[in-house]
Design a protein around this motif. Sequence first.
Motif, PDB file in Angstrom:
ATOM      1  N   LYS A 115       0.807  -1.236   0.000  1.00 37.65           N
ATOM      2  CA  LYS A 115       0.000   0.000   0.000  1.00 37.65           C
ATOM      3  C   LYS A 115       0.832   1.274   0.000  1.00 37.65           C
ATOM      4  CE  LYS A 115      -4.002  -2.123   0.339  1.00 37.65           C
ATOM      5  NZ  LYS A 115      -4.673  -2.471  -0.878  1.00 37.65           N
ATOM      6  N   THR A 116       1.980   1.272   0.663  1.00 38.11           N
ATOM      7  CA  THR A 116       2.791   2.486   0.727  1.00 38.11           C
ATOM      8  C   THR A 116       3.851   2.535  -0.379  1.00 38.11           C
ATOM      9  OG1 THR A 116       4.313   1.458   2.315  1.00 38.11           O
ATOM     10  CG2 THR A 116       2.467   2.724   3.219  1.00 38.11           C
ATOM     11  N   GLY A 117       3.855   1.524  -1.242  1.00 41.39           N
ATOM     12  CA  GLY A 117       4.826   1.474  -2.326  1.00 41.39           C
ATOM     13  C   GLY A 117       6.078   0.733  -1.913  1.00 41.39           C
ATOM     14  N   GLY A 118       7.097   0.806  -2.763  1.00 39.70           N
ATOM     15  CA  GLY A 118       8.350   0.139  -2.458  1.00 39.70           C
ATOM     16  C   GLY A 118       9.146  -0.142  -3.717  1.00 39.70           C
ATOM     17  N   MET A 119      10.319  -0.736  -3.528  1.00 39.94           N
ATOM     18  CA  MET A 119      11.168  -1.045  -4.673  1.00 39.94           C
ATOM     19  C   MET A 119      10.470  -2.067  -5.563  1.00 39.94           C
ATOM     20  SD  MET A 119      15.004  -2.520  -5.076  1.00 39.94           S
ATOM     21  CE  MET A 119      14.527  -4.152  -5.568  1.00 39.94           C
ATOM     22  N   HIS A 120      10.378  -1.753  -6.840  1.00 43.40           N
ATOM     23  CA  HIS A 120       9.713  -2.635  -7.789  1.00 43.40           C
ATOM     24  C   HIS A 120      10.710  -3.474  -8.578  1.00 43.40           C
ATOM     25  CE1 HIS A 120       7.512  -3.679 -11.531  1.00 43.40           C
ATOM     26  NE2 HIS A 120       6.567  -3.955 -10.644  1.00 43.40           N
ATOM     27  N   HIS A 121      11.747  -2.825  -9.140  1.00 41.28           N
ATOM     28  CA  HIS A 121      12.750  -3.575  -9.906  1.00 41.28           C
ATOM     29  C   HIS A 121      14.046  -2.793 -10.014  1.00 41.28           C
ATOM     30  CE1 HIS A 121      10.987  -1.107 -13.227  1.00 41.28           C
ATOM     31  NE2 HIS A 121      12.239  -1.131 -13.704  1.00 41.28           N
ATOM     32  N   ILE A 122      15.075  -3.493 -10.465  1.00 42.85           N
ATOM     33  CA  ILE A 122      16.330  -2.836 -10.818  1.00 42.85           C
ATOM     34  C   ILE A 122      16.530  -3.012 -12.319  1.00 42.85           C
ATOM     35  CG2 ILE A 122      17.378  -3.177  -8.550  1.00 42.85           C
ATOM     36  CD1 ILE A 122      19.136  -5.383  -9.890  1.00 42.85           C
ATOM     37  N   CYS A 123      17.210  -2.071 -12.931  1.00 41.47           N
ATOM     38  CA  CYS A 123      17.480  -2.127 -14.363  1.00 41.47           C
ATOM     39  C   CYS A 123      18.987  -2.072 -14.577  1.00 41.47           C
ATOM     40  CB  CYS A 123      16.805  -0.969 -15.090  1.00 41.47           C
ATOM     41  SG  CYS A 123      17.174  -0.926 -16.863  1.00 41.47           S
ATOM     42  N   ILE A 124      19.486  -3.070 -15.320  1.00 41.42           N
ATOM     43  CA  ILE A 124      20.909  -3.151 -15.630  1.00 41.42           C
ATOM     44  C   ILE A 124      21.061  -3.113 -17.145  1.00 41.42           C
ATOM     45  CG2 ILE A 124      23.017  -4.522 -15.391  1.00 41.42           C
ATOM     46  CD1 ILE A 124      21.641  -5.888 -12.973  1.00 41.42           C
ATOM     47  N   GLU A 125      22.018  -2.331 -17.601  1.00 39.36           N
ATOM     48  CA  GLU A 125      22.281  -2.242 -19.034  1.00 39.36           C
ATOM     49  C   GLU A 125      23.044  -3.471 -19.518  1.00 39.36           C
ATOM     50  OE1 GLU A 125      24.373   1.451 -19.605  1.00 39.36           O
ATOM     51  OE2 GLU A 125      22.606   2.640 -19.078  1.00 39.36           O
ATOM     52  N   VAL A 126      22.765  -3.864 -20.754  1.00 37.11           N
ATOM     53  CA  VAL A 126      23.519  -4.923 -21.430  1.00 37.11           C
ATOM     54  C   VAL A 126      23.936  -4.402 -22.794  1.00 37.11           C
ATOM     55  CG1 VAL A 126      22.423  -6.862 -20.226  1.00 37.11           C
ATOM     56  CG2 VAL A 126      21.415  -6.011 -22.328  1.00 37.11           C
ATOM     57  N   ASN A 127      25.041  -4.905 -23.290  1.00 32.82           N
ATOM     58  CA  ASN A 127      25.528  -4.414 -24.578  1.00 32.82           C
ATOM     59  C   ASN A 127      24.840  -5.081 -25.764  1.00 32.82           C
ATOM     60  OD1 ASN A 127      26.767  -6.900 -24.250  1.00 32.82           O
ATOM     61  ND2 ASN A 127      28.697  -6.249 -25.183  1.00 32.82           N
ATOM     62  N   ASN A 128      24.144  -6.214 -25.555  1.00 33.80           N
ATOM     63  CA  ASN A 128      23.449  -6.905 -26.631  1.00 33.80           C
ATOM     64  C   ASN A 128      22.254  -7.634 -26.027  1.00 33.80           C
ATOM     65  OD1 ASN A 128      22.556  -8.689 -28.629  1.00 33.80           O
ATOM     66  ND2 ASN A 128      24.615  -8.951 -29.469  1.00 33.80           N
ATOM     67  N   ILE A 129      21.109  -6.973 -26.031  1.00 32.77           N
ATOM     68  CA  ILE A 129      19.938  -7.520 -25.335  1.00 32.77           C
ATOM     69  C   ILE A 129      19.444  -8.815 -25.968  1.00 32.77           C
ATOM     70  CG2 ILE A 129      18.156  -6.177 -26.539  1.00 32.77           C
ATOM     71  CD1 ILE A 129      16.895  -5.850 -23.635  1.00 32.77           C
ATOM     72  N   ASN A 130      19.499  -8.922 -27.295  1.00 29.52           N
ATOM     73  CA  ASN A 130      19.021 -10.146 -27.942  1.00 29.52           C
ATOM     74  C   ASN A 130      19.905 -11.342 -27.589  1.00 29.52           C
ATOM     75  OD1 ASN A 130      16.815  -8.865 -29.170  1.00 29.52           O
ATOM     76  ND2 ASN A 130      18.121  -8.148 -30.840  1.00 29.52           N
ATOM     77  N   ALA A 131      21.208 -11.146 -27.599  1.00 36.82           N
ATOM     78  CA  ALA A 131      22.126 -12.224 -27.214  1.00 36.82           C
ATOM     79  C   ALA A 131      21.935 -12.579 -25.741  1.00 36.82           C
ATOM     80  CB  ALA A 131      23.568 -11.813 -27.490  1.00 36.82           C
ATOM     81  N   ALA A 132      21.724 -11.566 -24.894  1.00 35.77           N
ATOM     82  CA  ALA A 132      21.509 -11.809 -23.467  1.00 35.77           C
ATOM     83  C   ALA A 132      20.270 -12.664 -23.254  1.00 35.77           C
ATOM     84  CB  ALA A 132      21.388 -10.487 -22.717  1.00 35.77           C
ATOM     85  N   VAL A 133      19.178 -12.330 -23.932  1.00 40.36           N
ATOM     86  CA  VAL A 133      17.927 -13.079 -23.781  1.00 40.36           C
ATOM     87  C   VAL A 133      18.118 -14.524 -24.230  1.00 40.36           C
ATOM     88  CG1 VAL A 133      15.559 -13.299 -24.652  1.00 40.36           C
ATOM     89  CG2 VAL A 133      16.417 -11.068 -23.892  1.00 40.36           C
ATOM     90  N   MET A 134      18.743 -14.730 -25.377  1.00 37.65           N
ATOM     91  CA  MET A 134      18.963 -16.097 -25.873  1.00 37.65           C
ATOM     92  C   MET A 134      19.817 -16.899 -24.890  1.00 37.65           C
ATOM     93  SD  MET A 134      19.300 -15.487 -30.030  1.00 37.65           S
ATOM     94  CE  MET A 134      20.815 -16.341 -30.032  1.00 37.65           C
ATOM     95  N   ASP A 135      20.885 -16.283 -24.383  1.00 36.15           N
ATOM     96  CA  ASP A 135      21.776 -16.962 -23.448  1.00 36.15           C
ATOM     97  C   ASP A 135      21.071 -17.268 -22.136  1.00 36.15           C
ATOM     98  OD1 ASP A 135      24.386 -17.927 -22.590  1.00 36.15           O
ATOM     99  OD2 ASP A 135      24.485 -16.118 -21.348  1.00 36.15           O
ATOM    100  N   LEU A 136      20.317 -16.323 -21.615  1.00 39.22           N
ATOM    101  CA  LEU A 136      19.630 -16.525 -20.342  1.00 39.22           C
ATOM    102  C   LEU A 136      18.552 -17.601 -20.458  1.00 39.22           C
ATOM    103  CD1 LEU A 136      19.515 -12.826 -19.183  1.00 39.22           C
ATOM    104  CD2 LEU A 136      20.810 -14.689 -18.117  1.00 39.22           C
ATOM    105  N   LYS A 137      17.863 -17.659 -21.591  1.00 36.36           N
ATOM    106  CA  LYS A 137      16.863 -18.717 -21.791  1.00 36.36           C
ATOM    107  C   LYS A 137      17.529 -20.092 -21.783  1.00 36.36           C
ATOM    108  CE  LYS A 137      13.231 -16.098 -24.068  1.00 36.36           C
ATOM    109  NZ  LYS A 137      12.438 -15.891 -25.288  1.00 36.36           N
ATOM    110  N   LYS A 138      18.721 -20.200 -22.382  1.00 35.40           N
ATOM    111  CA  LYS A 138      19.478 -21.469 -22.349  1.00 35.40           C
ATOM    112  C   LYS A 138      19.826 -21.847 -20.915  1.00 35.40           C
ATOM    113  CE  LYS A 138      21.843 -20.702 -26.692  1.00 35.40           C
ATOM    114  NZ  LYS A 138      23.153 -20.407 -27.281  1.00 35.40           N
TER     115      LYS A 138
END
Length: 175
Positions: A115-138
């Motif tokens: 109700k009072t809110g709070g930390m929702h997420h953190i955001c980290i930069e990556v140099n190649n988001i498509n490669a990151a997604v493919m690798d993380l799914k593996k």
Amino acid sequence: MAYVQKAAALAAGLFSRLQSPVPTLRAFFTSQPLHQVADPVWNLGRLNHVAIAVPDLEKAATFYKNVLGARVSEAVPLPEHGVSVVFVNLGNTKIELLHPLGSDSPIAGFLQKNKTGGMHHICIEVNNINAAVMDLKKKNVRCLSEEAKIGAHGKPVIFLHPKDCGGVLVELEQA
């Protein structure tokens, strides 16, 4: 006299300990990645922002601006993400204040539980988001969408499931 000798011996002992090498933690604070995989096709970058869900966007923005003296943006509606966002610039990173746009917003659900809110997420930069997604799914890290979407900064983003990230909702953003 014995007192002076004891004090001198104590001081000498302390001085010798001060002269001995002290291990440093410099390695943890370099800009180099701490964990490298063989032939990496992507790398983590810097922390882009910490997102905080707030029940009253104007009140939260006023606090950061008038009380803490931060540079604060105007509210930016992002209907495709179901939120209004205010950016708090900290120089080396940002705080993103999130408020729901409508009842089907993911932030509305978060605020129902917090109700009072709070930390929702953190955001980290990556140099190649498509490669990151493919690798993380593996590596069996689940994404909350099939593909990256354009985020609040006009760059592709994707969210990783908190259950696969130590209980933290992680957003990756193309650097």
